[in-house]
Design a protein around this motif. Sequence first.
Motif, mmCIF file in Angstrom:
data_model
loop_
_atom_site.group_PDB
_atom_site.id
_atom_site.type_symbol
_atom_site.label_atom_id
_atom_site.label_comp_id
_atom_site.label_asym_id
_atom_site.label_seq_id
_atom_site.Cartn_x
_atom_site.Cartn_y
_atom_site.Cartn_z
ATOM 1 N N HIS A 49 7.004 -55.495 12.935
ATOM 2 C CA HIS A 49 6.225 -56.459 13.675
ATOM 3 C C HIS A 49 5.719 -56.163 14.896
ATOM 4 O O HIS A 49 6.331 -55.095 15.542
ATOM 5 C CB HIS A 49 6.674 -57.751 13.459
ATOM 6 C CG HIS A 49 7.226 -58.337 12.335
ATOM 7 N ND1 HIS A 49 6.292 -58.778 11.534
ATOM 8 C CD2 HIS A 49 8.518 -58.381 11.866
ATOM 9 C CE1 HIS A 49 7.080 -59.258 10.232
ATOM 10 N NE2 HIS A 49 8.320 -58.899 10.614
ATOM 11 N N LEU A 50 4.627 -56.780 15.560
ATOM 12 C CA LEU A 50 4.144 -56.696 16.765
ATOM 13 C C LEU A 50 5.152 -56.743 17.769
ATOM 14 O O LEU A 50 5.968 -57.855 17.476
ATOM 15 C CB LEU A 50 2.792 -57.126 16.920
ATOM 16 C CG LEU A 50 1.542 -56.671 16.184
ATOM 17 C CD1 LEU A 50 0.357 -57.398 16.326
ATOM 18 C CD2 LEU A 50 1.160 -55.048 16.454
ATOM 19 N N HIS A 51 5.095 -56.376 19.001
ATOM 20 C CA HIS A 51 5.826 -56.758 20.168
ATOM 21 C C HIS A 51 5.239 -56.669 21.343
ATOM 22 O O HIS A 51 4.093 -55.961 21.522
ATOM 23 C CB HIS A 51 6.936 -55.979 20.359
ATOM 24 C CG HIS A 51 6.694 -54.456 20.420
ATOM 25 N ND1 HIS A 51 6.454 -53.544 19.768
ATOM 26 C CD2 HIS A 51 6.602 -53.734 21.646
ATOM 27 C CE1 HIS A 51 5.975 -52.506 20.170
ATOM 28 N NE2 HIS A 51 6.344 -52.395 21.468
ATOM 29 N N GLU A 52 5.834 -57.312 22.381
ATOM 30 C CA GLU A 52 5.029 -56.862 23.693
ATOM 31 C C GLU A 52 6.340 -57.498 24.929
ATOM 32 O O GLU A 52 7.196 -58.074 24.664
ATOM 33 C CB GLU A 52 3.862 -57.768 24.234
ATOM 34 C CG GLU A 52 3.791 -59.142 23.984
ATOM 35 C CD GLU A 52 2.480 -59.750 24.320
ATOM 36 O OE1 GLU A 52 1.435 -59.239 24.168
ATOM 37 O OE2 GLU A 52 2.418 -60.935 24.507
ATOM 38 N N PHE A 53 5.944 -56.895 26.117
ATOM 39 C CA PHE A 53 6.935 -57.126 27.021
ATOM 40 C C PHE A 53 6.222 -57.951 28.312
ATOM 41 O O PHE A 53 4.920 -57.550 28.451
ATOM 42 C CB PHE A 53 7.456 -55.921 27.958
ATOM 43 C CG PHE A 53 8.185 -54.781 27.350
ATOM 44 C CD1 PHE A 53 9.678 -55.386 27.020
ATOM 45 C CD2 PHE A 53 7.604 -54.166 26.189
ATOM 46 C CE1 PHE A 53 10.463 -54.336 26.329
ATOM 47 C CE2 PHE A 53 8.628 -53.183 25.308
ATOM 48 C CZ PHE A 53 9.876 -53.570 25.601
ATOM 49 N N LYS A 54 6.643 -58.929 28.747
ATOM 50 C CA LYS A 54 5.982 -59.657 29.889
ATOM 51 C C LYS A 54 6.929 -59.301 31.168
ATOM 52 O O LYS A 54 8.378 -59.776 31.029
ATOM 53 C CB LYS A 54 5.953 -61.070 29.620
ATOM 54 C CG LYS A 54 4.737 -61.518 28.880
ATOM 55 C CD LYS A 54 3.598 -61.598 29.353
ATOM 56 C CE LYS A 54 2.414 -62.145 28.562
ATOM 57 N NZ LYS A 54 1.206 -62.081 29.217
ATOM 58 N N PRO A 69 -1.635 -51.345 23.162
ATOM 59 C CA PRO A 69 -2.954 -52.128 23.211
ATOM 60 C C PRO A 69 -3.563 -51.912 21.864
ATOM 61 O O PRO A 69 -3.602 -51.157 21.051
ATOM 62 C CB PRO A 69 -3.794 -50.982 24.070
ATOM 63 C CG PRO A 69 -2.674 -50.366 24.931
ATOM 64 C CD PRO A 69 -1.513 -50.293 24.067
ATOM 65 N N ASP A 70 -4.175 -53.023 21.403
ATOM 66 C CA ASP A 70 -5.230 -53.165 20.092
ATOM 67 C C ASP A 70 -6.129 -54.344 20.391
ATOM 68 O O ASP A 70 -5.509 -55.310 20.751
ATOM 69 C CB ASP A 70 -3.800 -53.427 19.153
ATOM 70 C CG ASP A 70 -4.462 -53.866 17.744
ATOM 71 O OD1 ASP A 70 -5.774 -53.864 17.535
ATOM 72 O OD2 ASP A 70 -3.803 -53.917 16.777
ATOM 73 N N ILE A 83 -0.933 -53.036 28.943
ATOM 74 C CA ILE A 83 -0.728 -51.723 29.660
ATOM 75 C C ILE A 83 0.014 -50.683 28.576
ATOM 76 O O ILE A 83 1.074 -51.466 27.901
ATOM 77 C CB ILE A 83 0.077 -51.802 30.982
ATOM 78 C CG1 ILE A 83 -0.693 -52.554 31.799
ATOM 79 C CG2 ILE A 83 0.840 -50.602 31.526
ATOM 80 C CD1 ILE A 83 0.600 -53.107 33.006
ATOM 81 N N PRO A 84 -0.364 -49.739 28.257
ATOM 82 C CA PRO A 84 0.401 -49.082 27.180
ATOM 83 C C PRO A 84 1.772 -48.533 27.607
ATOM 84 O O PRO A 84 2.197 -47.921 28.539
ATOM 85 C CB PRO A 84 -0.364 -47.794 27.084
ATOM 86 C CG PRO A 84 -1.717 -48.084 27.541
ATOM 87 C CD PRO A 84 -1.411 -48.897 28.691
#
Length: 191
Positions: A49-54, A69-70, A83-84
């Motif tokens: 699944h997609l993910h991200e950090f804050k 990035p997408d 940010i990649p």
Amino acid sequence: MADNNIYQFKISLKNIKPKIWRRIQLPGNFTFADLHEAMQHYMGWSDCHLHEFKVKNPITGTKDTIGVPDEDRFGFGLMPEVIPEENIKIARYFVFAKDKATYLYDFGDGWYHDIVLEKIIAPEEDVSYPRCVTGKRACPPEDCGGYAGYEDLLEIIANPQHKEYKSKMEWLAEVYATPFDPEKFDLNSVN
């Protein structure tokens, strides 16, 4: 200088009691992509699944979104610039003990994790990094429906008389090589 150090993080899955967490150590020269891979492995996710950090930018004080990035993704902000993750070293954002970030895995189920830098230490001789040093409880199964779905699953598998017990146990047997035990964490198997 910081690239030679080892960063020890405590990673906790939010909104679940008792806590599901891991303590991991990895080199400061690792990128956020490397941190993502380590978290997937040590938490027990399968990276489907997609993910991200804050994370708070130590220079600007603003929250940065780091991930893949997408242009079609939405994230858990208001369409922030991403940010990649493969370009950013963790040492750039995690500077002091208690520096924090939030990690979201699976935008549908919404598994939020707290990441806290506990300490920065010198590497130990004859130790391979990254590594998990301890943890508690099994990670929820992928695609179980987020926090509410996981609570329902735990209720169902605790009651052999439940009408969905058999189907859930069959599903868990397809997902796991050994019987699923929500209280079990096996350090040897993750390392």
